[in-house]
Scaffold this active site. Structure first.
Site, PDB file in Angstrom:
ATOM      1  N   ASP A 224     -64.777  32.065  -0.191  1.00 17.71           N
ATOM      2  CA  ASP A 224     -64.607  33.318   0.551  1.00 17.71           C
ATOM      3  C   ASP A 224     -63.233  33.363   1.216  1.00 17.71           C
ATOM      4  O   ASP A 224     -62.521  34.379   1.157  1.00 17.71           O
ATOM      5  CB  ASP A 224     -65.725  33.423   1.601  1.00 17.71           C
ATOM      6  CG  ASP A 224     -65.523  34.577   2.558  1.00 17.71           C
ATOM      7  OD1 ASP A 224     -65.671  35.734   2.115  1.00 17.71           O
ATOM      8  OD2 ASP A 224     -65.201  34.350   3.747  1.00 17.71           O
ATOM      9  N   LYS A 228     -59.782  35.835   0.393  1.00 15.95           N
ATOM     10  CA  LYS A 228     -59.003  36.605   1.372  1.00 15.95           C
ATOM     11  C   LYS A 228     -57.524  36.211   1.333  1.00 15.95           C
ATOM     12  O   LYS A 228     -56.643  37.072   1.402  1.00 15.95           O
ATOM     13  CB  LYS A 228     -59.597  36.407   2.764  1.00 15.95           C
ATOM     14  CG  LYS A 228     -60.979  37.061   2.894  1.00 15.95           C
ATOM     15  CD  LYS A 228     -61.707  36.630   4.146  1.00 15.95           C
ATOM     16  CE  LYS A 228     -63.122  37.246   4.200  1.00 15.95           C
ATOM     17  NZ  LYS A 228     -63.965  36.594   5.239  1.00 15.95           N
TER      18      LYS A 228
END
Lengths: 366, 366
Positions: A224, A228
């Site tokens: 995750d 980003k």
């Protein structure tokens, strides 16, 4: 000023946590802003869809109940493209899913003149080819694509980075804590004052409090955060190939790779507490604390995600709760970075980023 | 997409520190973005003006030399309004002054369809009547007005506050350090570790390093901070009448009100060092440091500016250099505020806020 009878059609895919919050923010926005008139023309989940073939607006109250009661199943994404491209007004597609399939269709939506706004990270952190195709499609048709909530939820991270770049500043480095889960875990495991519990106990506690994904390995593998970082690095000009094309430290012990469920993983995790304890103690010996950060350095073309040690007075060490922090080092800002900090997850703040994107689209087309 | 031959005319008032930086950013922007074509049609200082009656563009290199060599003196502001309103393309007026007179003409520019962007605080922190008139004029004609750099220079403070409000969040409180000068003064006078010098020595040092206005009293009277608070409070929905309609603590000792020059003030300031020393010691006794902050509380309808004590671990206490920090407390963000931090003064970052505003106008009209 917008003509008083001007209408903009909204189509929503996804009605989960973020989708529900967005729907309620959209309803309030439509009431507050009479012009252009915002009308919902389409909403779907993976099981149901609600829309009228003649684009008659769907009511913005009781929408979810009406969707649940709908007898229509969702058409294919190509059919959705055709339906929206033939609409009698400008259309904004709101993708409130985390679906790779929807993301893969963004170039098609955009080429057909349909504006796209979304918190869906997959579209912007998948292959570099998809990234290029999305922005090429938008440039060709003039449709807009915004994805503020794909990093830091409603925090103004993407818009700030875009503005730095577009006004001609040179971003040299970005560093930060990009995961609410990782923030919470390390703020409690290695607080700047007081003592944290064992690593496995803190992971279990975070899961019990709802700070992790249903399977905590989905947070602990670092992907995750890598997604980003991929988005921000690309915006800053680094052609990052994929979120697995640079070093990402996973906090899943190798020996537990074989676990077949999150529950089995949590059960066996305590056997590895000594490793994390050593990491915490090593930092403590230097008067520091350990944090899970992502960073990239433009000149060195280096992107990385993993554990690092910080002085207790460092802003990254002093984070509270599950807050995110993002430090932008640029030529104009010099040695002290521009810093943005606050909640980087949660339905309402994520939906707020999407609603903010909608306002930006309306400023362009409304 | 913009038509390839579309043109937007830029008119600039002011060519001081910010004006020079903006001119260079504009020149770079015009090169990077071929469409719409950005053309400079007017530039003036208080003494000189450079423009062609037929709107033939002024070259974006050597502009300042050409302005200095111009034989035209600046026309009246009403004449500038007429000149720009009659232009054959859309116009963006860039006010890079801190002039009340220019600010007072914003409603007139806007009513005539001329977009306005500016770091000029006077327009938005003067009388509430002028504030209302500016936004009414923009709403009437559809012209845009942006003023990001009026608070925190290029930091995304105004845009973030606007987005919070426009997406339906409820701002409950804003608190921060809004002056680079005050930030530097207190970060050195009362550091979180180590010891600062006497108050008067720190003020002299700050002036020597260029961190204060030529007359430091213009910083120490608190009015600059009060103006910024006025702007933010109004954006959050408080109808603040003026920057002197709420309590503002001046750091100019009453006995020195009569000083006729900044030099006389600095000479006599050491006699009052004991007062600030007592303030510093009082905070220190509680393990705190003193900082000059501004804040407002929407529910209590309270705006205030002055000295306050903060725990050494508080983000406001830990500021570096001359950085600003702004904490937004809102319903959606809950107990942990959204925080923005970084350089809040300087020619390049202030001009960047203006260039960012120009990009927002272009997105609307370009």
């Amino acid at each position: 000023m917008a003509a008083p009878n001007k209408q903009v059609l909204i189509a929503i895919i996804g009605a989960g946590g973020v989708g529900k919050c967005f729907l309620s923010q959209l309803s309030a926005l439509a009431t507050r802003r009479p012009s252009p008139k915002l009308s919902l023309c389409y909403i779907s989940t993976s099981k149901k869809a609600l829309y009228n073939d003649d684009y008659t607006p769907i009511a913005l109250d009781g929408t979810l109940e009406a969707l649940a009661a709908s007898s229509r199943s969702p058409p294919s994404l190509s059919q959705v493209v055709d339906y929206l491209a033939a609409a009698p007004h400008k259309v904004v597609l709101v993708d409130n899913t985390s679906s790779q399939d929807v993301a893969d269709h963004f170039p098609t939506f955009l080429r057909r003149g349909i504006n796209v706004i979304t918190p869906n990270k997959k579209a912007f952190s998948g292959s570099y080819g998809l990234w290029q195709d999305i922005f090429a499609a938008a440039a060709e048709s003039g449709a807009s694509v915004f994805h503020e909530s794909s990093v830091g939820a409603g925090l103004p991270v993407i818009s700030t980075l875009r503005e730095l770049v577009e006004t001609g500043d040179r971003v040299t480095k970005i560093e930060g804590v990009f995961s609410g889960t990782m923030s919470f875990l390390f703020n409690t495991f290695a607080p700047t004052s007081g003592a944290g519990g064992s690593w496995s106990a803190e992971v279990k506690n975070a899961k019990a409090l709802g700070y992790t994904e249903p399977d905590p390995r989905d947070d602990l593998n670092g992907l995750d955060v890598a997604r980003k970082l991929t988005i921000l690095a690309r915006l800053a000009g680094l052609p990052v190939e994929s979120p697995t094309s640079f070093p990402v430290q996973s906090l899943i012990p190798e020996a537990l790779d074989s676990c077949t469920s999150g529950d089995e993983f949590l059960e066996r995790l305590p056997a590895f507490d000594a490793d994390m304890e050593r990491t915490r103690a090593d930092a403590e010996k230097e008067g520091k604390v350990v944090r899970f950060v992502g960073s990239f350095d433009v000149a060195a073309k280096q992107v990385k995600v993993g554990l690092e040690k910080f002085d207790k007075s460092h802003p990254i060490a002093g984070l509270k709760g599950s807050d995110n922090i993002i430090s932008f080092y640029t030529e104009r800002y010099g040695s002290n970075p521009l810093i943005i900090q606050g909640a980087g997850a949660g339905g309402e703040v994520t939906a707020m980023g999407v609603t903010g994107d909608l306002l930006k689209v309306l400023a362009r087309i409304g």
